[in-house]
Design an enzyme around this catalytic site. Structure first.
Site, mmCIF file in Angstrom:
data_model
loop_
_atom_site.group_PDB
_atom_site.id
_atom_site.type_symbol
_atom_site.label_atom_id
_atom_site.label_comp_id
_atom_site.label_asym_id
_atom_site.label_seq_id
_atom_site.Cartn_x
_atom_site.Cartn_y
_atom_site.Cartn_z
ATOM 1 N N HIS A 260 102.453 -3.536 68.380
ATOM 2 C CA HIS A 260 102.275 -2.232 67.466
ATOM 3 C C HIS A 260 101.254 -1.552 67.673
ATOM 4 O O HIS A 260 101.597 -0.315 67.284
ATOM 5 C CB HIS A 260 102.467 -3.201 65.993
ATOM 6 C CG HIS A 260 102.763 -1.897 64.914
ATOM 7 N ND1 HIS A 260 104.699 -1.706 64.516
ATOM 8 C CD2 HIS A 260 102.138 -1.535 63.735
ATOM 9 C CE1 HIS A 260 103.739 -0.827 63.673
ATOM 10 N NE2 HIS A 260 103.081 -0.684 62.964
ATOM 11 N N ASP B 280 106.387 -5.579 69.011
ATOM 12 C CA ASP B 280 106.250 -5.291 68.827
ATOM 13 C C ASP B 280 106.744 -5.784 67.370
ATOM 14 O O ASP B 280 107.708 -5.804 67.021
ATOM 15 C CB ASP B 280 106.795 -3.443 68.431
ATOM 16 C CG ASP B 280 106.321 -2.699 66.437
ATOM 17 O OD1 ASP B 280 105.561 -3.871 66.164
ATOM 18 O OD2 ASP B 280 106.899 -1.083 66.578
ATOM 19 N N SER C 9 103.929 4.061 62.837
ATOM 20 C CA SER C 9 104.328 3.349 61.861
ATOM 21 C C SER C 9 104.936 3.960 61.049
ATOM 22 O O SER C 9 105.579 4.939 61.207
ATOM 23 C CB SER C 9 103.624 1.489 61.204
ATOM 24 O OG SER C 9 103.911 1.194 60.728
#
Length: 420
Positions: free
Chosen positions: A362, A328, A234
């Protein structure tokens, strides 16, 4: 007498587990149930329904679950399908050195949706899932500006060095560093905001901080130079890419589900300045469970607004591995990675690799980790939707973890793993 065997009963958290039920009645309906209570007292549970075979056995390596939290042959399904009783709660091991997760596996002689006190299991077994192997040491790091935790494998070394970072929630997360140290890497789990005396919000990415961390790790006598690897997810992925592009100490980078432009916070490094693309909070979508989907809040990677904020991947001193989930919900991670790789090739850099996983979300974590599709993160008014589907995401975790280790060993040198 009915038997329940779980092998091994004590292992690293990323290790596969073999579960078998023996001496059942042929074609008997059974439930295999897993549960744990995390460090915050939140209970996680999973269950799967099976029919015993003609020999009165259920072997999760071969048997197909007919229902429950998953279907089909899923040897690790009772682990990656664990769900919290408290909605939007993510399973994160905080004390990686002092204690394992204790997971109880229970076998019931019928199909049981929600075990209660009146449901007596035929057999139970408790197993330990550790995030460090015996002999791995943890050292709190508070030197200069750098804050984090250093994990060293047992033995004299020197070991290949890796910096490990997580994302926009801030703080210090150590479980991946502990597992990598158990594989023979010297790993610095690095905090960069919202931890101890670091800034509570990430207003600016000052790359000198990360350069100081890299130099600190390299000067340790048990760390093999001359270069380091970096892994981030991230926001940590974004910073890992910037480190690879500007810091000579970084010779291999792994970027998991991040952007390839600066977003929300600009980058400064000596006389270099990369402005940030602003967030567009009005583009949040709220799903039926009240969770935020932030897929569009950084805008379209193809928009002109992103061009001045691109991280110059072509300047990287070594190879880059992008790991992305195609579902994601946080970013257009695959598109960002594809654009970065195309840019790198345009400038003659051809050592960038993309691992792209359909229906994965994600939070791609080590195998065995419960698939987290939605959770709270600090300073966010509603829980965040991460995306992904259970089984494909679990398979992505299993495959990518092997590839991550191969990548680090290929470019940093071999690492001798420790065993439980």
């Amino acid at each position: 007498m009915v038997q329940l065997t779980v092998t091994p009963e004590r292992a690293l958290a990323d290790s596969p587990v073999w579960i078998r039920a023996l001496d059942l009645t042929p074609s008997q309906p059974v439930t295999l149930h897993s549960s744990l209570i995390d460090e915050k007292g939140v209970k996680f549970e999973a269950r799967a329904f099976y029919w015993a075979n003609e020999a009165g056995e259920v072997d999760v390596k071969e048997a197909s679950a007919v229902g429950g939290d998953y279907r089909g042959v899923c040897p690790m399904g009772l682990f990656w399908s664990l769900k919290p009783e408290k909605m939007f709660h993510r399973l994160i091991k905080r004390d990686v050195i002092g204690s394992p997760f204790h997971i109880q596996i229970s076998l019931f002689g019928s199909f049981v949706l929600m075990p209660s006190a009146k449901d007596t299991p035929l057999a139970t077994c408790s197993i330990e899932r550790w995030f460090v192997a015996p002999g791995v040491e943890r050292f709190q790091i508070k030197e200069g500006q750098v804050r984090g935790a250093l994990f060293l494998p047992p033995g004299p070394g020197p070991f290949p060095g890796v910096i490990d970072m997580f994302g926009g929630g801030g703080g210090l997360i150590e479980f991946r560093a502990g597992l990598l140290a158990s594989k023979g890497f010297a790993v610095l789990a690095l905090a960069y905001f919202a931890y101890q005396d670091l800034p509570q919000t990430l207003v600016e990415v000052r790359l000198e901080y990360f350069e100081e961390a890299a130099k600190l790790l390299l000067k340790h006598p048990k760390v093999r130079g001359p270069g380091l690897g970096v892994i981030g997810v991230s926001k940590g992925s974004e910073i890992a890419l910037a480190m690879a592009s500007f810091l000579e100490q970084i010779v291999a980078a792994i970027c998991i589900n991040g952007t390839t432009t600066m977003n929300g916070a600009p980058l400064r490094f000596r006389d270099i300045y990369i402005p940030a693309v602003r967030y567009y909070p009005e583009k949040y979508l709220i799903n039926s469970m009240g969770a935020l989907c932030g897929h569009h809040i950084v805008g379209d990677p193809l928009d002109e607004a992103h061009q001045d904020s691109v991280i110059p991947l072509e300047k990287a001193h070594g190879p880059v591995l992008f790991v992305v989930g195609e579902d994601d919900n946080a970013f257009s991670s695959k598109l960002f990675a594809e654009l970065a790789i195309a840019r790198a090739k345009k400038y003659g850099k051809n050592n960038c690799t993309l691992l792209s996983y359909p229906k994965a979300g994600h939070l791609i974590e080590p195998p065995g980790s419960p698939v987290c599709m939605c959770s709270w993160i600090p300073r966010t008014p509603k829980p965040t939707q991460w995306g992904g589907e259970m089984e494909p995401h679990a398979k992505a975790q299993e495959h990518s973890w092997k590839e991550i280790q191969k990548f680090l060993e290929l470019h940093l040198g071999s690492a001798g793993s420790s065993n439980m």
